[in-house]
Design a protein around this motif. Sequence first.
Motif, PDB file in Angstrom:
ATOM      1  N   ASP A   1       0.821  -1.214   0.000  1.00 52.07           N
ATOM      2  CA  ASP A   1       0.000   0.000   0.000  1.00 52.07           C
ATOM      3  C   ASP A   1       0.860   1.271   0.000  1.00 52.07           C
ATOM      4  OD1 ASP A   1      -2.548  -0.852  -0.386  1.00 52.07           O
ATOM      5  OD2 ASP A   1      -3.222  -0.654   1.690  1.00 52.07           O
ATOM      6  N   ARG A   2       2.165   1.138   0.286  1.00 49.96           N
ATOM      7  CA  ARG A   2       3.065   2.306   0.240  1.00 49.96           C
ATOM      8  C   ARG A   2       3.466   2.640  -1.191  1.00 49.96           C
ATOM      9  NH1 ARG A   2       6.873  -0.510   4.664  1.00 49.96           N
ATOM     10  NH2 ARG A   2       5.255  -0.771   6.233  1.00 49.96           N
ATOM     11  N   PHE A   3       3.154   1.772  -2.130  1.00 51.41           N
ATOM     12  CA  PHE A   3       3.524   1.999  -3.538  1.00 51.41           C
ATOM     13  C   PHE A   3       2.298   2.478  -4.311  1.00 51.41           C
ATOM     14  CE2 PHE A   3       6.665  -0.778  -1.819  1.00 51.41           C
ATOM     15  CZ  PHE A   3       7.845  -0.435  -2.448  1.00 51.41           C
ATOM     16  N   SER A   4       2.583   3.134  -5.458  1.00 47.08           N
ATOM     17  CA  SER A   4       1.460   3.774  -6.163  1.00 47.08           C
ATOM     18  C   SER A   4       0.898   2.896  -7.289  1.00 47.08           C
ATOM     19  CB  SER A   4       1.914   5.116  -6.729  1.00 47.08           C
ATOM     20  OG  SER A   4       3.045   4.906  -7.556  1.00 47.08           O
ATOM     21  N   PHE A   5       0.666   1.621  -7.013  1.00 47.83           N
ATOM     22  CA  PHE A   5       0.039   0.772  -8.025  1.00 47.83           C
ATOM     23  C   PHE A   5      -1.441   1.144  -8.154  1.00 47.83           C
ATOM     24  CE2 PHE A   5       3.453  -2.004  -6.268  1.00 47.83           C
ATOM     25  CZ  PHE A   5       4.225  -2.080  -7.420  1.00 47.83           C
ATOM     26  N   GLY A   6      -1.944   1.127  -9.378  1.00 46.33           N
ATOM     27  CA  GLY A   6      -3.351   1.486  -9.610  1.00 46.33           C
ATOM     28  C   GLY A   6      -4.307   0.448  -9.043  1.00 46.33           C
ATOM     29  N   PHE A   7      -3.885  -0.819  -9.094  1.00 46.46           N
ATOM     30  CA  PHE A   7      -4.672  -1.917  -8.519  1.00 46.46           C
ATOM     31  C   PHE A   7      -3.771  -3.132  -8.385  1.00 46.46           C
ATOM     32  CE2 PHE A   7      -5.102  -2.336 -13.109  1.00 46.46           C
ATOM     33  CZ  PHE A   7      -4.932  -3.701 -13.322  1.00 46.46           C
ATOM     34  N   HIS A   8      -4.287  -4.152  -7.707  1.00 45.99           N
ATOM     35  CA  HIS A   8      -3.550  -5.408  -7.553  1.00 45.99           C
ATOM     36  C   HIS A   8      -4.339  -6.560  -8.177  1.00 45.99           C
ATOM     37  CE1 HIS A   8      -0.805  -4.589  -3.837  1.00 45.99           C
ATOM     38  NE2 HIS A   8      -0.878  -3.528  -4.616  1.00 45.99           N
ATOM     39  N   SER A   9      -3.624  -7.647  -8.452  1.00 43.91           N
ATOM     40  CA  SER A   9      -4.279  -8.897  -8.845  1.00 43.91           C
ATOM     41  C   SER A   9      -3.540 -10.021  -8.111  1.00 43.91           C
ATOM     42  CB  SER A   9      -4.183  -9.061 -10.368  1.00 43.91           C
ATOM     43  OG  SER A   9      -4.879 -10.215 -10.770  1.00 43.91           O
ATOM     44  N   ASP A  10      -3.786 -10.105  -6.799  1.00 41.03           N
ATOM     45  CA  ASP A  10      -2.976 -10.973  -5.935  1.00 41.03           C
ATOM     46  C   ASP A  10      -3.621 -12.306  -5.618  1.00 41.03           C
ATOM     47  OD1 ASP A  10      -1.011  -8.994  -5.600  1.00 41.03           O
ATOM     48  OD2 ASP A  10      -2.140  -8.072  -3.964  1.00 41.03           O
ATOM     49  N   CYS A  11      -4.887 -12.482  -5.969  1.00 46.16           N
ATOM     50  CA  CYS A  11      -5.565 -13.665  -5.455  1.00 46.16           C
ATOM     51  C   CYS A  11      -6.544 -14.241  -6.475  1.00 46.16           C
ATOM     52  CB  CYS A  11      -6.295 -13.315  -4.155  1.00 46.16           C
ATOM     53  SG  CYS A  11      -7.567 -12.062  -4.349  1.00 46.16           S
ATOM     54  N   ARG A  12      -7.180 -15.330  -6.087  1.00 46.60           N
ATOM     55  CA  ARG A  12      -8.254 -15.933  -6.875  1.00 46.60           C
ATOM     56  C   ARG A  12      -9.566 -15.450  -6.295  1.00 46.60           C
ATOM     57  NH1 ARG A  12      -4.929 -19.843  -9.407  1.00 46.60           N
ATOM     58  NH2 ARG A  12      -6.695 -20.524 -10.636  1.00 46.60           N
ATOM     59  N   GLY A  13     -10.591 -15.407  -7.110  1.00 48.71           N
ATOM     60  CA  GLY A  13     -11.861 -14.944  -6.586  1.00 48.71           C
ATOM     61  C   GLY A  13     -12.917 -14.888  -7.651  1.00 48.71           C
ATOM     62  N   THR A  14     -13.862 -13.983  -7.483  1.00 51.37           N
ATOM     63  CA  THR A  14     -15.041 -13.973  -8.349  1.00 51.37           C
ATOM     64  C   THR A  14     -15.251 -12.666  -9.088  1.00 51.37           C
ATOM     65  OG1 THR A  14     -16.316 -13.323  -6.428  1.00 51.37           O
ATOM     66  CG2 THR A  14     -16.313 -15.657  -6.972  1.00 51.37           C
ATOM     67  N   ALA A  15     -14.778 -11.540  -8.507  1.00 50.37           N
ATOM     68  CA  ALA A  15     -14.994 -10.233  -9.140  1.00 50.37           C
ATOM     69  C   ALA A  15     -14.101  -9.207  -8.446  1.00 50.37           C
ATOM     70  CB  ALA A  15     -16.451  -9.824  -8.998  1.00 50.37           C
TER      71      ALA A  15
END
Length: 308
Positions: free
Chosen positions: A164-178
């Motif tokens: 969260d200290r970095f300025s990434f626009g979003f993450h894709s770290d896990c499996r899920g549904t939406a």
Amino acid sequence: MIPVGLRVDVDTLRGTRVGVHNLLTLFARHQIQATFFFSVGPDNMGRHLWRLVRPKFLLKMLRTRAASLYGLDILLKGTLWPGPEIGKRCASTISRASEEGHEVGLHAWDHHRWQSRLRELTPVEIETDIRKGYERLVQILGKEPACFAAPAWQITPEALEVLDRFSFGFHSDCRGTAPFQPVIHGHRFCHVQVPTTLPTYDELIGLDCTPAAYNEHLLSLITPERCNVLTIHAEAEGGACLDQFENFLNQAAEHDLAFQPLGAILSQSDPLVESSIVSQTIEGREGWIACQKTTTLPEHQHCGVPTP
Ligand SMILES: [Zn+2]
């Protein structure tokens, strides 16, 4: 038209050099834009070879014929000497992905280190690795990476706090549904998640699904009712499975699938649900992975690999 988020994970030097080159050429031909997540530090993925002593991993190697899928050189990388730095060797391939309009994110500094030791790493060690990867990508791209995807879908609350200290626009770290807003034990993290919602090639092959049936099965899982996010690997779909993947793209065009970068999927997903992230095991994959946990999911949307 059914939107499908397309994510390419790049874990190794050869995956970057050969697999990304092949996929970029293929995507240009099919006019597809995707999200590439690059590993830019040392390629130590060959250390996986030593995991052969673990029976579960041996079974997976035999099932997916890993040596032919990934190439023997990948499996040996970093076993006898420090692995080569991917970002240094393949800067032009990485910047080509960005120049050709694809979304580019950070996957790892050292994929193997994260994948094998994440829970033992201190916040300082995690931050040091992320910073090295982030700065290398800024150097290569001339701009900040758009997003981040944790290696092997392994993420912890401690690592998320560092990220969260970095300025990434979003993450894709896990499996899920939406896509969702992560809230773990009451703590709301800044970066939203765009999870992988479909199973990967290596998870399906050899369970009940043969390579010949794989494309058809994958297509049957993609429906307009769900959020579709597919992860492919430069080492597999960009290498040994390239022809099969091109066949999938041809069939996908007939099914009116529209492949998009994950950022585009996120922008269509407002408002976001709040979900926690828990670790669990899924069929076809060794070890634990991080999964989106919501309480009100319809039956067909539960995390994990649907039965082929
Ligand atoms: Zn990876």
